[in-house]
Scaffold this active site. Sequence first.
Site, PDB file in Angstrom:
ATOM      1  CB  ILE A   1      35.161  37.711  33.839  1.00  0.00           C
ATOM      2  CG1 ILE A   1      35.166  37.755  35.370  1.00  0.00           C
ATOM      3  CG2 ILE A   1      34.643  39.020  33.252  1.00  0.00           C
ATOM      4  CD1 ILE A   1      36.184  38.720  35.980  1.00  0.00           C
TER       5      ILE A   1
ATOM      6  CG  ASN B   1      37.808  39.079  30.100  1.00  0.00           C
ATOM      7  OD1 ASN B   1      37.546  39.557  31.204  1.00  0.00           O
ATOM      8  ND2 ASN B   1      37.967  37.778  29.905  1.00  0.00           N
TER       9      ASN B   1
ATOM     10  CE1 TYR C   1      45.611  40.583  37.381  1.00  0.00           C
ATOM     11  CE2 TYR C   1      44.927  41.531  39.477  1.00  0.00           C
ATOM     12  CZ  TYR C   1      44.613  41.040  38.227  1.00  0.00           C
ATOM     13  OH  TYR C   1      43.308  41.005  37.813  1.00  0.00           O
TER      14      TYR C   1
HETATM   15  P1  NAD Z   1      40.202  33.019  33.779  1.00  0.00           P
HETATM   16  O1  NAD Z   1      41.573  32.516  34.026  1.00  0.00           O
HETATM   17  O2  NAD Z   1      39.020  32.224  34.227  1.00  0.00           O
HETATM   18  O3  NAD Z   1      40.032  33.383  32.221  1.00  0.00           O
HETATM   19  C1  NAD Z   1      41.021  34.077  31.520  1.00  0.00           C
HETATM   20  C2  NAD Z   1      40.963  33.676  30.052  1.00  0.00           C
HETATM   21  O4  NAD Z   1      41.993  34.403  29.349  1.00  0.00           O
HETATM   22  C3  NAD Z   1      41.246  32.177  29.829  1.00  0.00           C
HETATM   23  O5  NAD Z   1      40.256  31.613  28.968  1.00  0.00           O
HETATM   24  C4  NAD Z   1      42.631  32.178  29.175  1.00  0.00           C
HETATM   25  O6  NAD Z   1      42.834  31.103  28.261  1.00  0.00           O
HETATM   26  C5  NAD Z   1      42.636  33.522  28.455  1.00  0.00           C
HETATM   27  N1  NAD Z   1      44.005  33.964  28.168  1.00  0.00           N
HETATM   28  C6  NAD Z   1      45.055  34.013  29.035  1.00  0.00           C
HETATM   29  N2  NAD Z   1      46.167  34.400  28.387  1.00  0.00           N
HETATM   30  C7  NAD Z   1      45.815  34.606  27.092  1.00  0.00           C
HETATM   31  C8  NAD Z   1      46.531  34.998  25.936  1.00  0.00           C
HETATM   32  N3  NAD Z   1      47.866  35.219  25.956  1.00  0.00           N
HETATM   33  N4  NAD Z   1      45.866  35.114  24.763  1.00  0.00           N
HETATM   34  C9  NAD Z   1      44.518  34.840  24.697  1.00  0.00           C
HETATM   35  N5  NAD Z   1      43.796  34.458  25.773  1.00  0.00           N
HETATM   36  C10 NAD Z   1      44.432  34.322  26.950  1.00  0.00           C
HETATM   37  O7  NAD Z   1      40.201  34.483  34.478  1.00  0.00           O
HETATM   38  P2  NAD Z   1      39.019  35.478  34.934  1.00  0.00           P
HETATM   39  O8  NAD Z   1      38.991  35.451  36.418  1.00  0.00           O
HETATM   40  O9  NAD Z   1      37.780  35.255  34.161  1.00  0.00           O
HETATM   41  O10 NAD Z   1      39.712  36.861  34.530  1.00  0.00           O
HETATM   42  C11 NAD Z   1      39.375  37.567  33.351  1.00  0.00           C
HETATM   43  C12 NAD Z   1      39.860  38.997  33.489  1.00  0.00           C
HETATM   44  O11 NAD Z   1      39.309  39.567  34.669  1.00  0.00           O
HETATM   45  C13 NAD Z   1      41.378  39.158  33.613  1.00  0.00           C
HETATM   46  O12 NAD Z   1      41.794  40.301  32.866  1.00  0.00           O
HETATM   47  C14 NAD Z   1      41.589  39.415  35.095  1.00  0.00           C
HETATM   48  O13 NAD Z   1      42.746  40.178  35.352  1.00  0.00           O
HETATM   49  C15 NAD Z   1      40.327  40.184  35.426  1.00  0.00           C
HETATM   50  N6  NAD Z   1      39.954  40.156  36.846  1.00  0.00           N
HETATM   51  C16 NAD Z   1      39.662  38.980  37.472  1.00  0.00           C
HETATM   52  C17 NAD Z   1      39.311  39.009  38.817  1.00  0.00           C
HETATM   53  C18 NAD Z   1      38.981  37.750  39.577  1.00  0.00           C
HETATM   54  O14 NAD Z   1      38.934  37.816  40.819  1.00  0.00           O
HETATM   55  N7  NAD Z   1      38.737  36.629  38.933  1.00  0.00           N
HETATM   56  C19 NAD Z   1      39.268  40.224  39.521  1.00  0.00           C
HETATM   57  C20 NAD Z   1      39.572  41.402  38.843  1.00  0.00           C
HETATM   58  C21 NAD Z   1      39.914  41.361  37.504  1.00  0.00           C
END
Ligand code: NAD
Length: 242
Positions: free
Chosen positions: A8, A70, A135
């Site tokens: 995202i 994010n 979570y």
């Molecule tokens: P992803 O794992 O593809 O990307 C997450 C990014 O965050 C990665 O690049 C990672 O390196 C970075 N990250 C993790 N820990 C970190 C830290 N301590 N410091 C700096 N960067 C850090 O995940 P995504 O699916 O793109 O999720 C992004 C956001 O969307 C999250 O907050 C997640 O909770 C939320 N979300 C995701 C979904 C889903 O279904 N994918 C649904 C609802 C909410």
Amino acid sequence: MTGGASGIGRATAGLLAERGARVAVLDLDPSPVPAPLLALTADVTDDASVRAAVARAVELLGRLDVLVNNAGIGAQGTVEDNGDEEWRHVFDVNVLGMVRTARAALPHLRRSAHAAIVNTCSVAATAGLPQRALYSATKGAVHSLTLAMAADHVREGIRVNFVNPGTADTPWIGRLLDAAPDPAAERAALEARQPTGRLVSAAEVAGAIAYLASPMSGATTGTALAVDGGMQGLRPRPAAGR
Ligand code: NAD
């Protein structure tokens, strides 16, 4: 923005740049981040690292109008399954991470005429999902935190909103599917949970974040924008019922 190297966040950073913004991506591993995005290494659990990266971004970009919080990590299980250390760590990333970046960004945002913060929350904040106790608790905290921040900063002209994605097709979900005993069946179950019958795309969440970040939503603060294929609000009958 934080967590912009994947999923995202990556889609959002790309969209904001496409629309003319100069974007700094703060990530644990920003190596996949392509130019002209500014890739900065930062760990949102480390206050000094966040402060240094925000200062560097402002130094290189000259100003700060928008913060997208994010970065986030997942956890699976009921309350019986995750130890105290994991509880503390996931809260540290998902909740305190947003606090640290906001704290570092606010002095710069106060100087912007169009300041906005967008936090990535989740449908898990408001719908009870199985096997997501920890979570969901972190995202419930993000929900409340966003409302409180919106109230604190509204008179300073800083808007604070959040997006609530449903299950989105990102590397995160890819990892979950890979770990399932039957990935195809797991994917089908996740798709079937969506009233739209398909997962949300990262681009769709990016579009919602970009809207809340832009002056087009200048009268919107303290608001959640669901990007969940109808998961929170709709109750369609099963099997294409009407
Ligand atoms: P992803 O794992 O593809 O990307 C997450 C990014 O965050 C990665 O690049 C990672 O390196 C970075 N990250 C993790 N820990 C970190 C830290 N301590 N410091 C700096 N960067 C850090 O995940 P995504 O699916 O793109 O999720 C992004 C956001 O969307 C999250 O907050 C997640 O909770 C939320 N979300 C995701 C979904 C889903 O279904 N994918 C649904 C609802 C909410």
